[in-house]
Motif scaffolding. Structure first.
Motif, PDB file in Angstrom:
ATOM      1  N   TRP A   1      -3.741   7.118   8.379  1.00  0.00           N
ATOM      2  CA  TRP A   1      -3.993   6.008   9.308  1.00  0.00           C
ATOM      3  C   TRP A   1      -5.482   5.688   9.402  1.00  0.00           C
ATOM      4  CZ3 TRP A   1       0.096   3.344  11.039  1.00  0.00           C
ATOM      5  CH2 TRP A   1      -0.133   2.334  11.992  1.00  0.00           C
ATOM      6  N   TYR A   2      -6.298   6.727   9.443  1.00  0.00           N
ATOM      7  CA  TYR A   2      -7.748   6.505   9.541  1.00  0.00           C
ATOM      8  C   TYR A   2      -8.258   5.742   8.320  1.00  0.00           C
ATOM      9  CZ  TYR A   2     -12.744   7.316  10.038  1.00  0.00           C
ATOM     10  OH  TYR A   2     -14.103   7.123  10.164  1.00  0.00           O
TER      11      TYR A   2
ATOM     12  N   TYR B   1       2.619  -8.611  10.074  1.00  0.00           N
ATOM     13  CA  TYR B   1       3.056  -7.870  11.252  1.00  0.00           C
ATOM     14  C   TYR B   1       2.149  -6.671  11.479  1.00  0.00           C
ATOM     15  CZ  TYR B   1       6.363  -6.387  14.803  1.00  0.00           C
ATOM     16  OH  TYR B   1       6.944  -6.061  15.986  1.00  0.00           O
ATOM     17  N   GLN B   2       1.784  -6.445  12.740  1.00  0.00           N
ATOM     18  CA  GLN B   2       0.930  -5.323  13.111  1.00  0.00           C
ATOM     19  C   GLN B   2       1.773  -4.182  13.673  1.00  0.00           C
ATOM     20  OE1 GLN B   2      -2.693  -5.270  12.871  1.00  0.00           O
ATOM     21  NE2 GLN B   2      -2.180  -6.986  11.526  1.00  0.00           N
ATOM     22  N   LEU B   3       1.518  -2.968  13.189  1.00  0.00           N
ATOM     23  CA  LEU B   3       2.264  -1.795  13.631  1.00  0.00           C
ATOM     24  C   LEU B   3       1.313  -0.822  14.309  1.00  0.00           C
ATOM     25  CD1 LEU B   3       5.195  -0.468  13.256  1.00  0.00           C
ATOM     26  CD2 LEU B   3       4.034   0.974  11.571  1.00  0.00           C
ATOM     27  N   SER B   4       1.740  -0.270  15.424  1.00  0.00           N
ATOM     28  CA  SER B   4       0.883   0.649  16.172  1.00  0.00           C
ATOM     29  C   SER B   4       0.974   2.059  15.608  1.00  0.00           C
ATOM     30  CB  SER B   4       1.284   0.658  17.649  1.00  0.00           C
ATOM     31  OG  SER B   4       2.550   1.288  17.810  1.00  0.00           O
ATOM     32  N   TRP B   5      -0.051   2.847  15.887  1.00  0.00           N
ATOM     33  CA  TRP B   5      -0.088   4.251  15.500  1.00  0.00           C
ATOM     34  C   TRP B   5       1.055   5.020  16.162  1.00  0.00           C
ATOM     35  CZ3 TRP B   5      -1.090   8.203  12.650  1.00  0.00           C
ATOM     36  CH2 TRP B   5      -1.279   9.480  13.171  1.00  0.00           C
TER      37      TRP B   5
ATOM     38  N   ASN C   1      -9.231   7.892  19.858  1.00  0.00           N
ATOM     39  CA  ASN C   1      -9.261   7.597  21.292  1.00  0.00           C
ATOM     40  C   ASN C   1      -8.578   6.264  21.576  1.00  0.00           C
ATOM     41  OD1 ASN C   1     -10.636   9.943  21.655  1.00  0.00           O
ATOM     42  ND2 ASN C   1     -12.646   9.000  22.004  1.00  0.00           N
ATOM     43  N   ASN C   2      -8.673   5.364  20.601  1.00  0.00           N
ATOM     44  CA  ASN C   2      -8.013   4.064  20.722  1.00  0.00           C
ATOM     45  C   ASN C   2      -7.701   3.548  19.319  1.00  0.00           C
ATOM     46  OD1 ASN C   2      -6.969   1.662  21.773  1.00  0.00           O
ATOM     47  ND2 ASN C   2      -8.983   0.678  21.849  1.00  0.00           N
ATOM     48  N   PRO C   3      -6.730   4.153  18.648  1.00  0.00           N
ATOM     49  CA  PRO C   3      -6.479   3.786  17.243  1.00  0.00           C
ATOM     50  C   PRO C   3      -5.981   2.358  17.113  1.00  0.00           C
ATOM     51  CG  PRO C   3      -4.731   5.212  18.081  1.00  0.00           C
ATOM     52  CD  PRO C   3      -5.791   5.176  19.142  1.00  0.00           C
ATOM     53  N   PRO C   4      -6.538   1.601  16.164  1.00  0.00           N
ATOM     54  CA  PRO C   4      -6.102   0.213  15.978  1.00  0.00           C
ATOM     55  C   PRO C   4      -4.749   0.149  15.289  1.00  0.00           C
ATOM     56  CG  PRO C   4      -7.707   0.805  14.305  1.00  0.00           C
ATOM     57  CD  PRO C   4      -7.623   1.975  15.237  1.00  0.00           C
ATOM     58  N   ALA C   5      -4.108  -1.003  15.419  1.00  0.00           N
ATOM     59  CA  ALA C   5      -2.855  -1.238  14.699  1.00  0.00           C
ATOM     60  C   ALA C   5      -3.159  -1.478  13.226  1.00  0.00           C
ATOM     61  CB  ALA C   5      -2.120  -2.429  15.296  1.00  0.00           C
ATOM     62  N   ALA C   6      -2.160  -1.275  12.393  1.00  0.00           N
ATOM     63  CA  ALA C   6      -2.300  -1.508  10.955  1.00  0.00           C
ATOM     64  C   ALA C   6      -1.358  -2.623  10.534  1.00  0.00           C
ATOM     65  CB  ALA C   6      -1.987  -0.238  10.169  1.00  0.00           C
TER      66      ALA C   6
ATOM     67  N   LEU D   1       1.466  -4.155   8.590  1.00  0.00           N
ATOM     68  CA  LEU D   1       2.661  -3.515   8.051  1.00  0.00           C
ATOM     69  C   LEU D   1       2.705  -3.589   6.537  1.00  0.00           C
ATOM     70  CD1 LEU D   1       5.293  -2.038   8.570  1.00  0.00           C
ATOM     71  CD2 LEU D   1       6.413  -4.256   8.918  1.00  0.00           C
ATOM     72  N   SER D   2       2.279  -4.708   5.966  1.00  0.00           N
ATOM     73  CA  SER D   2       2.316  -4.845   4.510  1.00  0.00           C
ATOM     74  C   SER D   2       1.403  -3.818   3.840  1.00  0.00           C
ATOM     75  CB  SER D   2       1.905  -6.261   4.096  1.00  0.00           C
ATOM     76  OG  SER D   2       0.608  -6.571   4.591  1.00  0.00           O
ATOM     77  N   GLN D   3       0.233  -3.565   4.442  1.00  0.00           N
ATOM     78  CA  GLN D   3      -0.670  -2.561   3.885  1.00  0.00           C
ATOM     79  C   GLN D   3      -0.104  -1.154   4.066  1.00  0.00           C
ATOM     80  OE1 GLN D   3      -4.529  -3.172   5.655  1.00  0.00           O
ATOM     81  NE2 GLN D   3      -5.067  -4.790   4.219  1.00  0.00           N
ATOM     82  N   LEU D   4       0.493  -0.889   5.216  1.00  0.00           N
ATOM     83  CA  LEU D   4       1.076   0.425   5.454  1.00  0.00           C
ATOM     84  C   LEU D   4       2.200   0.713   4.467  1.00  0.00           C
ATOM     85  CD1 LEU D   4       1.376   3.010   7.095  1.00  0.00           C
ATOM     86  CD2 LEU D   4       2.901   1.771   8.639  1.00  0.00           C
ATOM     87  N   LEU D   5       3.042  -0.265   4.212  1.00  0.00           N
ATOM     88  CA  LEU D   5       4.140  -0.060   3.259  1.00  0.00           C
ATOM     89  C   LEU D   5       3.601   0.220   1.861  1.00  0.00           C
ATOM     90  CD1 LEU D   5       6.608  -2.850   4.437  1.00  0.00           C
ATOM     91  CD2 LEU D   5       6.840  -0.387   4.790  1.00  0.00           C
ATOM     92  N   GLU D   6       2.520  -0.446   1.520  1.00  0.00           N
ATOM     93  CA  GLU D   6       1.890  -0.190   0.223  1.00  0.00           C
ATOM     94  C   GLU D   6       1.409   1.261   0.136  1.00  0.00           C
ATOM     95  OE1 GLU D   6      -1.624  -2.117  -2.621  1.00  0.00           O
ATOM     96  OE2 GLU D   6      -1.516  -2.633  -0.504  1.00  0.00           O
ATOM     97  N   VAL D   7       0.799   1.740   1.214  1.00  0.00           N
ATOM     98  CA  VAL D   7       0.314   3.120   1.243  1.00  0.00           C
ATOM     99  C   VAL D   7       1.487   4.099   1.208  1.00  0.00           C
ATOM    100  CG1 VAL D   7      -0.924   4.833   2.625  1.00  0.00           C
ATOM    101  CG2 VAL D   7      -1.832   2.526   2.415  1.00  0.00           C
ATOM    102  N   LEU D   8       2.585   3.775   1.872  1.00  0.00           N
ATOM    103  CA  LEU D   8       3.757   4.643   1.832  1.00  0.00           C
ATOM    104  C   LEU D   8       4.309   4.739   0.407  1.00  0.00           C
ATOM    105  CD1 LEU D   8       5.664   3.713   5.123  1.00  0.00           C
ATOM    106  CD2 LEU D   8       4.065   5.587   4.702  1.00  0.00           C
ATOM    107  N   SER D   9       4.290   3.632  -0.315  1.00  0.00           N
ATOM    108  CA  SER D   9       4.725   3.672  -1.712  1.00  0.00           C
ATOM    109  C   SER D   9       3.809   4.586  -2.524  1.00  0.00           C
ATOM    110  CB  SER D   9       4.746   2.265  -2.309  1.00  0.00           C
ATOM    111  OG  SER D   9       5.163   2.293  -3.663  1.00  0.00           O
ATOM    112  N   TRP D  10       2.501   4.542  -2.205  1.00  0.00           N
ATOM    113  CA  TRP D  10       1.563   5.431  -2.892  1.00  0.00           C
ATOM    114  C   TRP D  10       1.887   6.899  -2.637  1.00  0.00           C
ATOM    115  CZ3 TRP D  10      -3.510   2.574  -1.116  1.00  0.00           C
ATOM    116  CH2 TRP D  10      -3.634   1.386  -1.838  1.00  0.00           C
TER     117      TRP D  10
END
Length: 743
Positions: free
Chosen positions: A463-464, A526-530, A478-483, A485-494
């Protein structure tokens, strides 16, 4: 199919990417000739284990020798020549540092997997697209061109300074000659003419001094502009690519090119510094009213020193982030009292600095942790295969201080894995009268005290590095930003392509998006929270999304890796979607999917047709790592039996979705067929009835409940005799108790 065979079937645009990372460090000829052997070795583990890397290097050379013997018999002169050259190259380059070739081969295999995953995607992911921006590539070429031009300008100025020195020596000789004459001789017409010539020469000297200072000023300005703009951006881009590579993204390169640029700029600045020192020397021998040297030289020297300070400070980088050898694919997660490795490089490669720079490693100064082990080492050019000026710490261990250990019990598991720390490094460079203090730090690391914390710690690292370019924001959570979703899914594929050899396709990613969002969404913006990713439980479940996904990764890695790599596990498909896929297929068609309700479970569902023509579906209770440790999954698919109401066992699995014969898909993964069962010995006391294992389920005609496999139990002789009437012993794998037929 081997990974290399899959690579060779890629489209030309992907093959060009593969071609970019094969060079003399690891020639493609060796990758091709030894494909299966290379893929069967654990290069990742060897990259952090010198003894293992040494053995693998020796075995690699043996494999090359065997290929040489083979091609010698075939009298393939060109291949013989190339293999001899390659063998000599490999032995010479890696004999003193076998771990380096392990790193290179591991990276090549990983990059192949990433490209294979990218090829299966309909479009390139947003993160990867940003890293391959054509503007960035153009800037890289511009930087290299400008650095080369600056180096040439500095060398040309050297010639101007030499001409100025020669001109001043001539002036000095002629002037002293006149000064040595008697007073009466100085009034002669010839001497007056010589004095006029000397005045003209002094004017030329003044012009040349101004010209040289102007050229030096231009070189300094060009270096300043290059460092402030393009070179800084190049370094930041490399650091960002390193962040992405650490979480499974494309292999980051370009550090050797940056080293070349930094080194050439440093050489140019030291060259300019020597030119300014020469001007100071000329100044002590000759000065005059309006002399530009005493006015301009101090300012130029101050600027050169300032640029050298900045260049050195930026050149001190962490080449390889902290990583435990036991978990090479989970960098920046460090366990207390477990050794980790980290490598640093000075991008200014000057022979004068070899073994002259001692680097000290420390942990962030909150006094909660200390580093044990060898934490001071000298940088050198001998340990790296490419001759870079670097140092690798291999025996560092984080240790928790006793004063803070007592407070651990008050911390929740998320607090531990969201606490970021930094490994810092400091050194001092003393060169040509300059003393420069250098500091750099690793990317934020997460400390764990128990391996059970590793999954959540790795989620924090993902996430960082997905969410920020900031290399040192230790208060990030302390206040993690949202990510996105398209980028997160790409990282999950990695995670899948880097950890288990095959990434996720668009259909699989859509299922993960639905699982994260609870509905079918268009996830481009779409933005996804930590919290949604790693802290909140999935609806109706006792675990989070990330824990569920991490359990699947672990299951694949340890129990079903070959089947996953072959692409025969659909895996991520909902129960509703699987019924849509199967309903129109031939009875006996099945697919494999991961359980949504059980952690680390895999199940199969097949379609059947009732006598009235209605379609029905059957799913077995998911197999977890416990069952799969006892029986390979491919063998389960081969030998699985269903006992219907009439107690006749049969295998319902005929075709892997969409229409692949089961044995064609999984045949190469079957273990050797069990031998014919021998009869018990007549001695009685020492004779045993042999037992085998088969996976069996019972389906009642009127049952609508989910069906599950029985426990795997030794089979009694009487039951075995019944099954022998219907089955060949070579397909029996699991024993079923008599009670199974009545349960």
């Amino acid at each position: 199919m081997s990974q290399w065979s899959q690579v060779q079937q890629l489209e030309i645009k992907f093959l060009e990417q593969v071609d970019q990372f094969y060079d003399d460090n690891f020639p493609m000829e060796i990758r091709h000739l030894l494909a299966q052997w290379i893929e069967s070795q654990d290069w990742e583990a060897a990259s952090n284990n010198e003894a293992m890397a040494t053995i693998l290097l020796q075995n690699l050379l043996i494999q090359v020798d065997e290929q040489l013997d083979r091609v010698s018999q075939e009298k393939n002169l060109l291949l013989i020549h190339n293999l001899k050259r390659i063998r000599k190259l490999l032995q010479g380059k890696y004999h003193g540092n076998p771990m380096h070739i392990a790193v290179i081969i591991s990276n090549c295999l990983r990059e192949e997997r990433r490209i294979l995953a990218a090829a299966s995607m309909p479009v390139q992911g947003p993160l990867e697209k940003s890293l391959q921006n054509s503007v960035v590539s153009e800037r890289q070429r511009n930087v290299e061109h400008k650095v080369s031009a600056i180096k040439n300008s500095a060398q040309m100025t050297d010639q101007d300074v030499k001409y100025l020195e020669d001109l001043q020596e001539e002036f000095d000789f002629r002037y002293k000659t006149i000064q040595s004459l008697e007073q009466s001789d100085k009034n002669s017409a010839l001497i007056k003419q010589e004095m006029l010539a000397l005045q003209a020469m002094l004017n030329t000297l003044d012009y040349k001094r101004k010209e040289v200072l102007s050229k030096i000023g231009r070189v300094i300005h060009e270096i300043d502009m290059l460092m402030s703009n393009m070179l800084t951006e190049e370094l930041l881009d490399w650091k960002r690519r390193q962040q992405i590579a650490c979480i499974g993204g494309p292999l980051h390169g370009g550090l050797d090119q940056l080293q070349n640029c930094f080194t050439l700029l440093a050489e140019s600045l030291f060259q300019v510094r020597r030119q300014l020192e020469k001007l100071d020397e000329l100044l002590t021998r000759l000065t005059y009213d309006g002399d530009p040297i005493p006015v301009q030289r101090p300012q130029l020297l101050e600027k050169v020193n300032f640029l050298l300070y900045n260049l050195f400070r930026n050149s001190f980088v962490v080449e390889r982030q902290p990583c435990m050898p036991t978990h090479p694919q989970r960098p920046m997660v460090l366990k207390t009292l477990i050794q980790f490795t980290v490598k640093l490089r000075l991008l200014i490669k000057l022979p004068e600095l070899n073994y002259q720079i001692r680097v000290k490693a420390t942990i962030d100064n909150n006094r909660r942790f200390v580093l044990c082990g060898t934490h001071v080492k000298a940088m050198n050019m001998d340990e790296s295969a490419n001759g870079s000026l670097s140092v690798e710490f291999r025996h560092l261990q984080p240790k928790e201080m006793k004063s803070s250990a007592g407070s651990k019990g008050n911390e929740g598991p998320h607090m531990v894995t969201e606490e970021l720390h930094s490994i810092s490094f400091e050194t001092q460079v003393c060169l040509y009268g300059l003393t420069i203090n250098l500091e750099t730090s690793s990317l934020p690391v997460v400390m764990i005290s128990n391996v059970s914390q590793l999954p959540n710690a790795w989620a924090s690292i993902i996430w960082y590095n997905l969410s920020t370019n900031d290399p040192q924001n230790l208060s990030f959570f302390n206040n993690p930003p949202a990510a996105t979703l398209s980028q997160l899914l790409e990282v999950l594929s990695w995670q899948f392509s880097s950890y288990v050899g095959r990434g996720l396709n668009s259909e699989q990613l859509n299922m993960l998006a639905e699982k994260l969002m609870g509905q079918q969404v268009s996830y481009n913006d779409y933005q996804l929270s930590w919290a949604k990713f790693c802290k909140e439980h999935l609806p109706g479940k006792s675990f989070t999304f990330w824990v569920w996904l991490e359990a699947i990764l672990d299951l694949i890695k340890k129990h079903i890796l070959p089947l996953w790599i072959d692409g025969y596990i659909m895996g991520f498909v909902s129960k509703e979607k699987e019924r849509i896929l199967l309903k129109d297929k031939t009875p006996g068609t099945f697919l494999l999917r991961f359980s949504e309700s059980n952690l680390g479970g895999i199940t199969f569902t097949w379609v059947d047709q009732l006598e009235n023509g209605d379609v029905t579906f059957h799913s077995v209770e998911p197999y977890n790592k416990g069952r799969l440790s006892a029986l390979p999954f491919a063998d389960i698919l081969r030998d699985y039996k269903v006992i219907m109401a009439d107690n006749v066992p049969e295998n319902p699995l005929k075709y892997l979705y969409p229409d692949i014969p089961k044995d064609k898909a999984f045949g190469k993964h079957y273990s050797c067929q069990p031998n014919e069962v021998s009869k018990p010995s007549d001695g009685g006391g020492k004779g045993y009835v042999p037992s085998v294992f088969i996976p069996v389920s019972k389906i009642l005609n009127d049952s609508t409940d989910p069906h599950s496999p029985s426990d795997l139990l030794p089979m009694s002789p009487s039951v075995y005799a019944v099954l022998r009437e219907h089955l060949s012993p070579t397909v029996i794998e699991t024993a079923v108790c008599c009670e199974l037929f009545h349960s």
